[in-house]
Design a protein around this motif. Sequence first.
Motif: not given
Length: 235
Positions: A10-20, A186-203
């Motif tokens: 999931a971490l690797h999928r997140t890194y790939r998603g960050f590039a987009l 659906p573009l980033f299945p099994g990644s942390f992108i949504r959860a990480d992004g929302l947590a980052s905005i809150r912090r």
Amino acid sequence: MDRPDCDLDALHRTYRGFALVNPVVAGWELTYRSLIRPLLAIGGDTDAETGGETGAEGGRAASILDIGSGGGDVARMLARRARRDGLSVHVTALEPDARAHTWASGRRRVPGVEFRRGTSGDLVREGRRFDLVLSNHLLHHLDPGELDGVLADSEALAARRSIHSDIRRSPVAYGLFSAGAGLATPLFPGSFIRADGLASIRRSYRPAELAAALRPGWHVQTQPPWRNLAVWNAR
């Protein structure tokens, strides 16, 4: 994704998603045009190890340090963008996390980008200097002592300018990212992108909060739509 026991796939999928995701939400194109390209056009004048690369008018390549570079997408983007503008740069992508460093350094090589595992303090102790020091989405991860340390290291490492780009906290930004990331799931299945992004905005900081947390000599520059830039210029 910051937990040491998080799922590696999931971490690797997140890194790939960050590039987009980062080119869309992080605003580096505007930051590059306004604060980075004019500096790079001068060429390099530091003692950073640039592998003999030459910069503007045959001078030394301008050197950039990306602190907490994660998957390396910002470092790669800056090197490519500068090259399209005919500018020579050497970007050091510095990352303390072994998982991120291994993943990033294993991607296809981009000329002018070097990946290194370590901290900004390591480079200060080595006496290194760079024309430009920057980070992306790092500040909200740091406690007050860590923030002060990274800023102090940036002052010691930056011969010309330091730019730490981070999210500006906003209910509108939170709502739009939540909705957009939900539609893009659906573009980033099994990644942390949504959860990480929302947590980052809150912090993250509002501009006045970040200004109060910075060291003397730094200032906050807001950038539309929802960016805070902590900027320091060498005297």
